[in-house]
Every structure is written in C-alpha cells, then in structure tokens.
Design a protein around this motif. Structure first.
Motif, PDB file in Angstrom:
ATOM      1  N   TRP A 243      13.594 -36.852  21.186  1.00 12.17           N
ATOM      2  CA  TRP A 243      14.735 -35.938  21.075  1.00 12.17           C
ATOM      3  C   TRP A 243      14.260 -34.504  20.906  1.00 12.17           C
ATOM      4  CZ3 TRP A 243      19.808 -37.067  18.145  1.00 12.17           C
ATOM      5  CH2 TRP A 243      20.405 -38.218  18.640  1.00 12.17           C
ATOM      6  N   LEU A 244      13.288 -34.311  20.012  1.00 14.29           N
ATOM      7  CA  LEU A 244      12.799 -32.954  19.758  1.00 14.29           C
ATOM      8  C   LEU A 244      12.145 -32.356  20.992  1.00 14.29           C
ATOM      9  CD1 LEU A 244      11.415 -33.306  16.148  1.00 14.29           C
ATOM     10  CD2 LEU A 244      13.308 -31.872  16.878  1.00 14.29           C
ATOM     11  N   LYS A 245      11.428 -33.171  21.730  1.00 24.63           N
ATOM     12  CA  LYS A 245      10.789 -32.664  22.942  1.00 24.63           C
ATOM     13  C   LYS A 245      11.812 -32.343  24.023  1.00 24.63           C
ATOM     14  CE  LYS A 245       6.215 -34.576  22.381  1.00 24.63           C
ATOM     15  NZ  LYS A 245       5.161 -35.387  22.946  1.00 24.63           N
ATOM     16  N   LYS A 246      12.850 -33.167  24.110  1.00 24.78           N
ATOM     17  CA  LYS A 246      13.848 -32.972  25.167  1.00 24.78           C
ATOM     18  C   LYS A 246      14.816 -31.837  24.837  1.00 24.78           C
ATOM     19  CE  LYS A 246      17.174 -35.417  28.023  1.00 24.78           C
ATOM     20  NZ  LYS A 246      17.795 -36.692  28.352  1.00 24.78           N
ATOM     21  N   TYR A 247      15.329 -31.799  23.603  1.00 25.34           N
ATOM     22  CA  TYR A 247      16.375 -30.841  23.252  1.00 25.34           C
ATOM     23  C   TYR A 247      15.887 -29.714  22.345  1.00 25.34           C
ATOM     24  CZ  TYR A 247      19.228 -34.620  25.069  1.00 25.34           C
ATOM     25  OH  TYR A 247      19.756 -35.599  25.862  1.00 25.34           O
ATOM     26  N   GLY A 248      14.662 -29.783  21.895  1.00 31.30           N
ATOM     27  CA  GLY A 248      14.106 -28.726  21.060  1.00 31.30           C
ATOM     28  C   GLY A 248      14.787 -28.613  19.712  1.00 31.30           C
ATOM     29  N   TYR A 249      14.908 -27.385  19.257  1.00 34.96           N
ATOM     30  CA  TYR A 249      15.457 -27.131  17.931  1.00 34.96           C
ATOM     31  C   TYR A 249      16.885 -27.658  17.771  1.00 34.96           C
ATOM     32  CZ  TYR A 249      11.510 -24.197  16.700  1.00 34.96           C
ATOM     33  OH  TYR A 249      10.261 -23.757  16.390  1.00 34.96           O
ATOM     34  N   TRP A 250      17.661 -27.668  18.851  1.00 33.95           N
ATOM     35  CA  TRP A 250      19.062 -28.087  18.747  1.00 33.95           C
ATOM     36  C   TRP A 250      19.209 -29.537  18.320  1.00 33.95           C
ATOM     37  CZ3 TRP A 250      22.196 -24.549  17.728  1.00 33.95           C
ATOM     38  CH2 TRP A 250      22.008 -23.282  18.253  1.00 33.95           C
ATOM     39  N   SER A 251      18.202 -30.349  18.543  1.00 39.48           N
ATOM     40  CA  SER A 251      18.295 -31.739  18.086  1.00 39.48           C
ATOM     41  C   SER A 251      18.336 -31.813  16.559  1.00 39.48           C
ATOM     42  CB  SER A 251      17.145 -32.572  18.641  1.00 39.48           C
ATOM     43  OG  SER A 251      15.910 -32.031  18.271  1.00 39.48           O
ATOM     44  N   LEU A 252      17.827 -30.792  15.875  1.00 35.36           N
ATOM     45  CA  LEU A 252      17.860 -30.769  14.412  1.00 35.36           C
ATOM     46  C   LEU A 252      19.276 -30.628  13.867  1.00 35.36           C
ATOM     47  CD1 LEU A 252      14.708 -28.609  13.665  1.00 35.36           C
ATOM     48  CD2 LEU A 252      14.991 -31.073  13.336  1.00 35.36           C
ATOM     49  N   PHE A 253      20.212 -30.191  14.692  1.00 35.34           N
ATOM     50  CA  PHE A 253      21.618 -30.141  14.291  1.00 35.34           C
ATOM     51  C   PHE A 253      22.104 -31.525  13.874  1.00 35.34           C
ATOM     52  CE2 PHE A 253      26.173 -30.404  15.137  1.00 35.34           C
ATOM     53  CZ  PHE A 253      26.645 -29.296  14.461  1.00 35.34           C
ATOM     54  N   PHE A 254      21.507 -32.561  14.466  1.00 35.07           N
ATOM     55  CA  PHE A 254      21.907 -33.943  14.201  1.00 35.07           C
ATOM     56  C   PHE A 254      21.044 -34.617  13.127  1.00 35.07           C
ATOM     57  CE2 PHE A 254      23.311 -32.834  18.440  1.00 35.07           C
ATOM     58  CZ  PHE A 254      24.664 -33.105  18.323  1.00 35.07           C
ATOM     59  N   SER A 255      20.421 -33.809  12.296  1.00 34.99           N
ATOM     60  CA  SER A 255      19.583 -34.370  11.226  1.00 34.99           C
ATOM     61  C   SER A 255      20.409 -35.114  10.189  1.00 34.99           C
ATOM     62  CB  SER A 255      18.773 -33.259  10.557  1.00 34.99           C
ATOM     63  OG  SER A 255      19.634 -32.339   9.908  1.00 34.99           O
ATOM     64  N   TRP A 256      21.704 -35.001  10.224  1.00 36.65           N
ATOM     65  CA  TRP A 256      22.580 -35.717   9.292  1.00 36.65           C
ATOM     66  C   TRP A 256      22.858 -37.149   9.751  1.00 36.65           C
ATOM     67  CZ3 TRP A 256      26.978 -37.511  11.566  1.00 36.65           C
ATOM     68  CH2 TRP A 256      27.394 -36.876  12.728  1.00 36.65           C
ATOM     69  N   LEU A 257      22.500 -37.497  10.972  1.00 34.45           N
ATOM     70  CA  LEU A 257      22.769 -38.841  11.486  1.00 34.45           C
ATOM     71  C   LEU A 257      21.974 -39.903  10.725  1.00 34.45           C
ATOM     72  CD1 LEU A 257      22.722 -38.262  15.345  1.00 34.45           C
ATOM     73  CD2 LEU A 257      24.686 -38.927  13.951  1.00 34.45           C
ATOM     74  N   PRO A 258      22.594 -41.052  10.492  1.00 34.55           N
ATOM     75  CA  PRO A 258      21.843 -42.147   9.856  1.00 34.55           C
ATOM     76  C   PRO A 258      20.687 -42.601  10.757  1.00 34.55           C
ATOM     77  CG  PRO A 258      24.197 -42.643   9.968  1.00 34.55           C
ATOM     78  CD  PRO A 258      23.970 -41.395  10.754  1.00 34.55           C
ATOM     79  N   VAL A 259      19.670 -43.092  10.192  1.00 36.63           N
ATOM     80  CA  VAL A 259      18.481 -43.675  10.825  1.00 36.63           C
ATOM     81  C   VAL A 259      17.623 -42.625  11.526  1.00 36.63           C
ATOM     82  CG1 VAL A 259      17.605 -45.410  12.432  1.00 36.63           C
ATOM     83  CG2 VAL A 259      19.666 -45.891  11.110  1.00 36.63           C
ATOM     84  N   ILE A 260      18.170 -41.813  12.418  1.00 34.70           N
ATOM     85  CA  ILE A 260      17.364 -40.878  13.201  1.00 34.70           C
ATOM     86  C   ILE A 260      17.203 -39.521  12.515  1.00 34.70           C
ATOM     87  CG2 ILE A 260      19.286 -40.004  14.577  1.00 34.70           C
ATOM     88  CD1 ILE A 260      16.150 -40.699  16.356  1.00 34.70           C
ATOM     89  N   GLY A 261      18.117 -39.153  11.618  1.00 38.66           N
ATOM     90  CA  GLY A 261      18.107 -37.812  11.029  1.00 38.66           C
ATOM     91  C   GLY A 261      16.875 -37.491  10.208  1.00 38.66           C
ATOM     92  N   ASP A 262      16.493 -38.396   9.326  1.00 42.60           N
ATOM     93  CA  ASP A 262      15.313 -38.152   8.492  1.00 42.60           C
ATOM     94  C   ASP A 262      14.040 -38.031   9.327  1.00 42.60           C
ATOM     95  OD1 ASP A 262      17.077 -38.285   6.374  1.00 42.60           O
ATOM     96  OD2 ASP A 262      16.510 -40.314   5.803  1.00 42.60           O
TER      97      ASP A 262
END
Length: 143
Positions: free
Chosen positions: A85-104
């Motif tokens: 996700w980070l490689k594909k979407y860059g910093y914007w993927s961090l917006f979803f850091s609140w999601l369960p399982v993948i956020g942390d």
C-alpha cells in the motif's frame, strides 16, 4: 465503573485506550469514545480531540518503532500488504492507519521505509481525526 467515563477521568481513559489501541497491542478505542460521549459531561469536540491525540501518538509510536528496525535495501522491502500500500499510494495510504489489522503495520512500515515523520504524522492525524469525527457525529445522531 461508569464513573470512569465522567469528567476528566473519562478523558484520561479515552487518551490511554486511544494510544494503546493504535500501537501493535490489541484493543479498540471506539467503545470508549461512545461511552464517553453517551455518559460523560465533556464537549464533543474535546472528546474527539483527546481520542485523536492519543490514537495519533500511538500510531507515531509504531512509526518510530519501525525506524528502529534495520534499514534494508529497497529490494528486500516487499511482500507485506502494508508495504505494498505504501509503495503504491505513498503517504496517502497513511490516512487509513485507523483501519483494523492493516493500520498498525502501515505506521510501522512508514517508519521502516524512512518516510518523512512530519508528513506521516500529519496524514495519520487527519485520518484518525476523520474517523473519530464521523463516529461522534453518528453517536450524536447528526449523520
């Protein structure tokens, strides 16, 4: 038990659960946010702000733990969903850091990839604030 969700103690409980649930430890702060809003006497904006600060600092703890991991070459940084996700979407993927399982793991991977900490902090905070704001609006019946 309900007295934990009233007044200043509710904010400390909310901050602590928000922080801990954003680290690699299991937990969820949403139930505490709802309880604080329903049973407490704190302003909605204050409850959302405290939860956001605690959860953002927890996410940044994961980020800094990732920075402690040995820096590997780009070829070795692949495979995990968070890294993809980070490689594909860059910093914007961090917006979803609140999601369960993948956020942390997103926050941890951002640190491991040596992404800029201030930009990471800002996007993590905005994502977590948006999540708590929407939840608070739902609890208040405004959405």
């Amino acid at each position: 038990m309900l007295e934990l969700f009233n007044g200043e103690s509710a904010l400390w409980v909310l901050f602590t659960t928000g922080f801990l649930s954003a680290t690699l430890l299991p937990g969820g702060s949403e139930a505490n946010l709802i309880a604080t809003l329903k049973l407490g006497d704190n302003a909605v904006w204050l409850v959302v702000t405290v939860a956001t600060i605690g959860n953002t600092l927890g996410g940044m703890t994961n980020y800094w733990l990732g920075r402690l991991l040995p820096d590997k070459t780009s070829k070795e940084k692949h495979g995990h969903k968070a890294l993809l996700w980070l490689k594909k979407y860059g910093y914007w993927s961090l917006f979803f850091s609140w999601l369960p399982v993948i956020g942390d793991p997103l926050c941890l991977a951002a640190g491991w990839l040596r992404m800029r900490h201030w930009l990471s902090f800002l996007i993590i905070m905005v994502g977590k604030a948006a999540r708590y704001t929407v939840l608070a609006l739902l609890v208040q019946g405004l959405l």
